[in-house]
Design an enzyme around this catalytic site. Sequence first.
Site, PDB file in Angstrom:
ATOM      1  N   THR A   1       7.746 -17.195   0.264  1.00 51.77           N
ATOM      2  CA  THR A   1       8.239 -18.550   0.034  1.00 51.77           C
ATOM      3  C   THR A   1       9.765 -18.553   0.137  1.00 51.77           C
ATOM      4  O   THR A   1      10.361 -19.388   0.844  1.00 51.77           O
ATOM      5  CB  THR A   1       7.808 -19.063  -1.360  1.00 51.77           C
TER       6      THR A   1
ATOM      7  N   GLN B   1       0.487 -13.453   6.706  1.00 51.16           N
ATOM      8  CA  GLN B   1      -0.926 -13.064   6.792  1.00 51.16           C
ATOM      9  C   GLN B   1      -1.170 -11.982   7.847  1.00 51.16           C
ATOM     10  O   GLN B   1      -2.226 -11.352   7.838  1.00 51.16           O
ATOM     11  CB  GLN B   1      -1.796 -14.287   7.109  1.00 51.16           C
TER      12      GLN B   1
ATOM     13  N   ALA C   1       4.918  -8.639   0.032  1.00 55.89           N
ATOM     14  CA  ALA C   1       4.183  -7.418  -0.347  1.00 55.89           C
ATOM     15  C   ALA C   1       2.781  -7.699  -0.873  1.00 55.89           C
ATOM     16  O   ALA C   1       1.847  -6.947  -0.599  1.00 55.89           O
ATOM     17  CB  ALA C   1       4.981  -6.632  -1.398  1.00 55.89           C
TER      18      ALA C   1
ATOM     19  N   CYS D   1      -5.910 -27.949  -4.191  1.00 57.09           N
ATOM     20  CA  CYS D   1      -5.545 -28.609  -5.444  1.00 57.09           C
ATOM     21  C   CYS D   1      -4.079 -29.007  -5.390  1.00 57.09           C
ATOM     22  O   CYS D   1      -3.204 -28.221  -5.709  1.00 57.09           O
ATOM     23  CB  CYS D   1      -5.756 -27.682  -6.623  1.00 57.09           C
TER      24      CYS D   1
HETATM   25  C1  LIG Z   1       1.036 -16.450   0.597  1.00 58.72           C
HETATM   26  C2  LIG Z   1       1.791 -17.078   1.695  1.00 58.72           C
HETATM   27  C3  LIG Z   1       3.112 -17.494   1.522  1.00 58.72           C
HETATM   28  C4  LIG Z   1       3.802 -17.396   0.185  1.00 58.72           C
HETATM   29  O1  LIG Z   1       4.126 -16.079  -0.118  1.00 58.72           O
HETATM   30  P1  LIG Z   1       4.699 -15.708  -1.559  1.00 58.72           P
HETATM   31  O2  LIG Z   1       5.146 -14.286  -1.421  1.00 58.72           O
HETATM   32  O3  LIG Z   1       3.565 -15.873  -2.498  1.00 58.72           O
HETATM   33  O4  LIG Z   1       5.838 -16.627  -1.848  1.00 58.72           O
HETATM   34  C5  LIG Z   1       3.766 -18.040   2.603  1.00 58.72           C
HETATM   35  N1  LIG Z   1       3.174 -18.156   3.794  1.00 58.72           N
HETATM   36  C6  LIG Z   1       1.909 -17.774   4.004  1.00 58.72           C
HETATM   37  C7  LIG Z   1       1.302 -17.928   5.369  1.00 58.72           C
HETATM   38  C8  LIG Z   1       1.175 -17.227   2.971  1.00 58.72           C
HETATM   39  O5  LIG Z   1      -0.084 -16.866   3.187  1.00 58.72           O
END
Ligand SMILES: *Cc1c(COP(=O)(O)O)cnc(C)c1O
Length: 410
Positions: free
Chosen positions: A81, A188, A209, A334
């Site tokens: 994020t 991902q 991570a 949600c």
């Molecule tokens: C989980 C995810 C995020 C957020 O990652 P965090 O480390 O939890 O902030 C951003 N982009 C994608 C595609 C995600 O799957």
Amino acid sequence: MSTAQGKVKLPIYLDNSSTTPVDPRVLETMVPYFTNVFGNAASRNHSFGWSAEDAVDTARDQIASLIGSSAKEIIFTSGATESNNLAIKGVFEMYAQNGNHIISVETEHKAVIDTCLHVEKLGAEITFLKVNEKGLINLDELKAAIKPNTILISIMYANNEIGVIQPIREIAEIAKQAGVLFHTDATQAVGKIPVDVIADGIHLMSFTAHKMYGPKGVGALYVRRKNPRVKVTAQIDGGGHERGMRSGTLNVPGIVGFGKAAELCEQDMEKDTARVGALRDRLEAELTTIEESYVNGSIEHRLPHVANISFTYVEGEGLMMGVKDLAVSSGSACTSASLEPSYVLKALGLDDELAHSSLRFGLSRFTTDEEIDFAIECVKTAVYKLRDMSPLWEMFKDGIDLKKIEWQEH
Ligand SMILES: *Cc1c(COP(=O)(O)O)cnc(C)c1O
């Protein structure tokens, strides 16, 4: 269900696209960095600091190796994020003299979408490309969207709900031809499929991570240092850590774990993909023997460990209740305490009902054969039971075209 029950511990965790458990080998590597080697990696005057710095350097090398970058191009953050925020806000500010137009996609993670909407309020112009029914962007639409004031294309590597992999190399080539920076949220993809920032032509890349068997609260932004040299304006000011792009004392245990997680992913990727991919394929093959079930997203361009499947004439909440022994995500997001259908599934053209009656399965290197056996039985039982009680299903089976019925409005 009697065959599988007893062998597996319930509930079964199949929500690895949300987060993965920390691999025990990762945890083991992290532990000394909470107690014995607790120094501040920025302390230059004593061995406590040097040891911490050495550990961070090792992790940087491990992570760089996984993505084909140099260690200096890794900027540690608190997660994907923050990396997405730093990439988009940082480019918007740093390259303001070149333009203000950013191109992204409507199926991005909220961390990209909301950051784009934030800079829009600050004067950015944003184009969100649409996707087709398979979840893929159209490259001609991307080309057509580029304007003289375009400074950034931000398109995710693989989608977090449906696992669809965008044509990254083609997108990078288009960005390169246009002289526009290319950022990808590869959260991902990294650690699961081969990602190489040079071969893929990526300028900035976010990842984290905790989606690859490392700890929560630590991530990275890859920022390319040559061909071209990219810079982003810091979004967190302070001591000038991370080449001035992200200040704050480094999370040394977290970074050590991230590094180890990257090393394990690089080492085990082929093996994990073969095994977990076969489990996913079996799960999907079995669940699509259920009448009127649909796999969401491109089958060819997809992560190996994810399946997103919709079941028609099944009510979403009932489905989630029916599969309560499985920790999975539904097609309902949600947001603001209300149950809204997933905007990703809606972007593929699913109606609200079908989006709600969708399940996302995210497998991991810890998922077992027995767990998949159980999951198959569990979903089949739930869907058949709900349909047995459904008047809509009965009408469908009687050959009544439900789309043509005019429902009484109240
Ligand atoms: C989980 C995810 C995020 C957020 O990652 P965090 O480390 O939890 O902030 C951003 N982009 C994608 C595609 C995600 O799957």
